[in-house]
Write a protein that holds these residues in place. Structure first.
Motif, short mmCIF file in Angstrom:
data_model
loop_
_atom_site.label_atom_id
_atom_site.label_comp_id
_atom_site.label_asym_id
_atom_site.label_seq_id
_atom_site.Cartn_x
_atom_site.Cartn_y
_atom_site.Cartn_z
N GLU A 169 -12.94 4.50 1.03
CA GLU A 169 -11.52 5.23 1.16
C GLU A 169 -10.47 4.54 0.61
O GLU A 169 -10.10 3.20 1.02
CB GLU A 169 -11.43 5.46 2.72
CG GLU A 169 -12.53 6.11 3.14
CD GLU A 169 -12.40 6.28 4.85
OE1 GLU A 169 -11.13 6.06 5.45
OE2 GLU A 169 -13.09 6.69 5.55
N LEU A 170 -9.92 4.68 -0.55
CA LEU A 170 -8.98 3.85 -1.41
C LEU A 170 -7.58 4.31 -1.18
O LEU A 170 -7.25 5.20 -0.63
CB LEU A 170 -9.26 4.00 -2.86
CG LEU A 170 -10.88 3.99 -2.97
CD1 LEU A 170 -10.84 4.20 -4.49
CD2 LEU A 170 -11.38 2.59 -2.68
N ASP A 171 -6.74 3.10 -1.30
CA ASP A 171 -5.22 3.43 -1.17
C ASP A 171 -4.65 3.90 0.26
O ASP A 171 -3.78 4.69 0.17
CB ASP A 171 -4.78 4.17 -2.41
CG ASP A 171 -5.18 3.24 -3.63
OD1 ASP A 171 -4.94 2.23 -3.90
OD2 ASP A 171 -5.34 4.13 -4.87
N LEU A 172 -5.22 3.65 1.10
CA LEU A 172 -4.83 3.82 2.50
C LEU A 172 -3.38 3.24 2.76
O LEU A 172 -3.24 1.95 2.46
CB LEU A 172 -5.80 3.67 3.56
CG LEU A 172 -7.05 4.26 3.41
CD1 LEU A 172 -8.03 3.86 4.34
CD2 LEU A 172 -6.84 5.94 3.39
N PRO A 173 -2.35 3.55 3.17
CA PRO A 173 -0.90 3.18 3.36
C PRO A 173 -0.85 2.20 4.81
O PRO A 173 -1.51 2.67 5.71
CB PRO A 173 -0.15 4.39 3.53
CG PRO A 173 -0.74 5.26 3.93
CD PRO A 173 -2.25 5.08 3.46
N TYR A 174 -0.30 1.10 4.63
CA TYR A 174 0.15 0.43 5.78
C TYR A 174 1.68 0.21 5.92
O TYR A 174 2.15 -0.21 6.77
CB TYR A 174 -0.61 -0.83 6.14
CG TYR A 174 -0.30 -2.07 4.98
CD1 TYR A 174 0.67 -2.70 5.25
CD2 TYR A 174 -1.25 -2.21 4.05
CE1 TYR A 174 0.79 -3.86 4.30
CE2 TYR A 174 -1.03 -3.11 3.01
CZ TYR A 174 0.18 -4.02 3.15
OH TYR A 174 0.19 -5.09 2.47
N GLY A 175 2.04 0.42 4.98
CA GLY A 175 3.80 0.34 4.85
C GLY A 175 4.27 1.34 3.60
O GLY A 175 3.35 2.26 2.86
N ASP A 176 5.38 1.36 3.23
CA ASP A 176 6.20 2.37 2.35
C ASP A 176 5.89 1.72 0.76
O ASP A 176 5.85 2.93 -0.05
CB ASP A 176 7.78 2.41 2.77
CG ASP A 176 8.00 3.10 4.13
OD1 ASP A 176 7.01 3.88 4.46
OD2 ASP A 176 8.80 2.84 4.49
N HIS A 177 5.80 0.42 0.38
CA HIS A 177 5.69 -0.06 -0.70
C HIS A 177 4.34 0.31 -1.52
O HIS A 177 3.42 0.28 -0.58
CB HIS A 177 6.02 -1.52 -0.92
CG HIS A 177 6.12 -1.97 -2.38
ND1 HIS A 177 5.06 -2.60 -2.94
CD2 HIS A 177 7.28 -2.24 -2.91
CE1 HIS A 177 5.85 -2.97 -4.20
NE2 HIS A 177 7.08 -2.81 -4.25
#
Length: 260
Positions: free
Chosen positions: A39-47
């Protein structure tokens, strides 16, 4: 002492330039082979760099292992290291790897906060114990996660093992290197961001460093272990680049140390 030479791993390791492209190719092949379990490129912030990859084992995960990359807080991203998940993954652990913003766009203290946010987000996706490993600057960052109040209490309580690999545990010497033009470490940040100045952590810690590394890195590892009263290991013949490669092996000493 020439501090640039003391911390220049590329100059110390033969064929050092060959490692990153080889790692990148192995990481890409690993992700492709894993298919939907990556599972790729999961967000933890906005940047755009505040993203992580999550690799799931077959069946229910025993817990979460995290790997934080190095590069002196100024290079690389998560895409170069995916294959290092193979060891814990084969033993039933989910593995997550974050990218983070880099100096000089941010200060090291800001990167520390980003990793805390990343670990929190990762832990929210996988139940069970959490184990952290990081290499070089990543070793610094996972060591910082042991500081009181760095992680939310419920996440901190789940930390089952932290393995700083070749960590930069005292930032003060880097103020005397030319790379500090990019890092911009000052005395206040060096004191606040150096894990050697933190209290001994509640979570179990194993400090790891290659036995053939530069003396400065052997010293950094030993000083962190002494400051925290924890064990440290220095496998013979391993240098700053190949010291992390055993993470790709399910039965390596490094993988066992992380999952013990």
């Amino acid at each position: 002492m020439d501090m640039d030479a003391a911390y220049s791993n590329s100059d110390h390791v033969p064929d050092s330039a060959d490692y990153p492209p080889r790692w990148t190719a192995e990481a890409e092949a690993f992700r492709a082979k894993l298919g939907p379990r990556a599972e790729l490129d999961l967000p933890y912030g906005d940047h755009p760099r505040e993203r992580f990859d999550l690799f799931r084992p077959e069946g229910a995960a025993k817990g979460l292992a995290v790997f934080v990359h190095g590069g002196y807080w100024k290079a690389f991203d998560k895409s170069t290291w995916s294959h290092l998940a193979a060891g814990p993954l084969a033993r039933g652990w989910a593995v997550a790897m974050p990218s983070y913003r880099l100096c000089p766009d941010v200060r090291i203290a800001e990167i520390t906060q980003e990793i805390a946010a990343a670990v929190t987000a990762m832990a929210g996706r996988v139940a069970g114990p959490v184990r952290l490993a990081g290499h070089s600057a990543g070793g610094h960052l996972v060591a910082r996660m042991c500081a009181p109040g760095m992680l939310p209490p419920d996440v901190a309580a789940r930390l089952a093992r932290v393995v700083p690999i070749s960590p930069v545990a005292d930032l003060a010497p880097l103020m005397q290197t030319s790379m500090n033009e990019i890092l911009a470490i000052d005395a206040e940040e060096a004191a606040a961001e150096s894990p050697v100045n933190q209290p001994a952590p509640q979570a179990p810690v194993t400090v790891w460093v290659g036995g053939a590394e530069l003396p400065a890195f052997l010293d950094q590892a030993e000083r962190l272990a002494q400051a925290w009263g924890v064990e440290w290991r220095a496998p013979e013949g391993q240098h700053h680049f190949n010291v992390i490669e055993p993470l790709a092996e399910p039965d390596s000493a490094l993988t066992r140390a992380l999952l013990s």
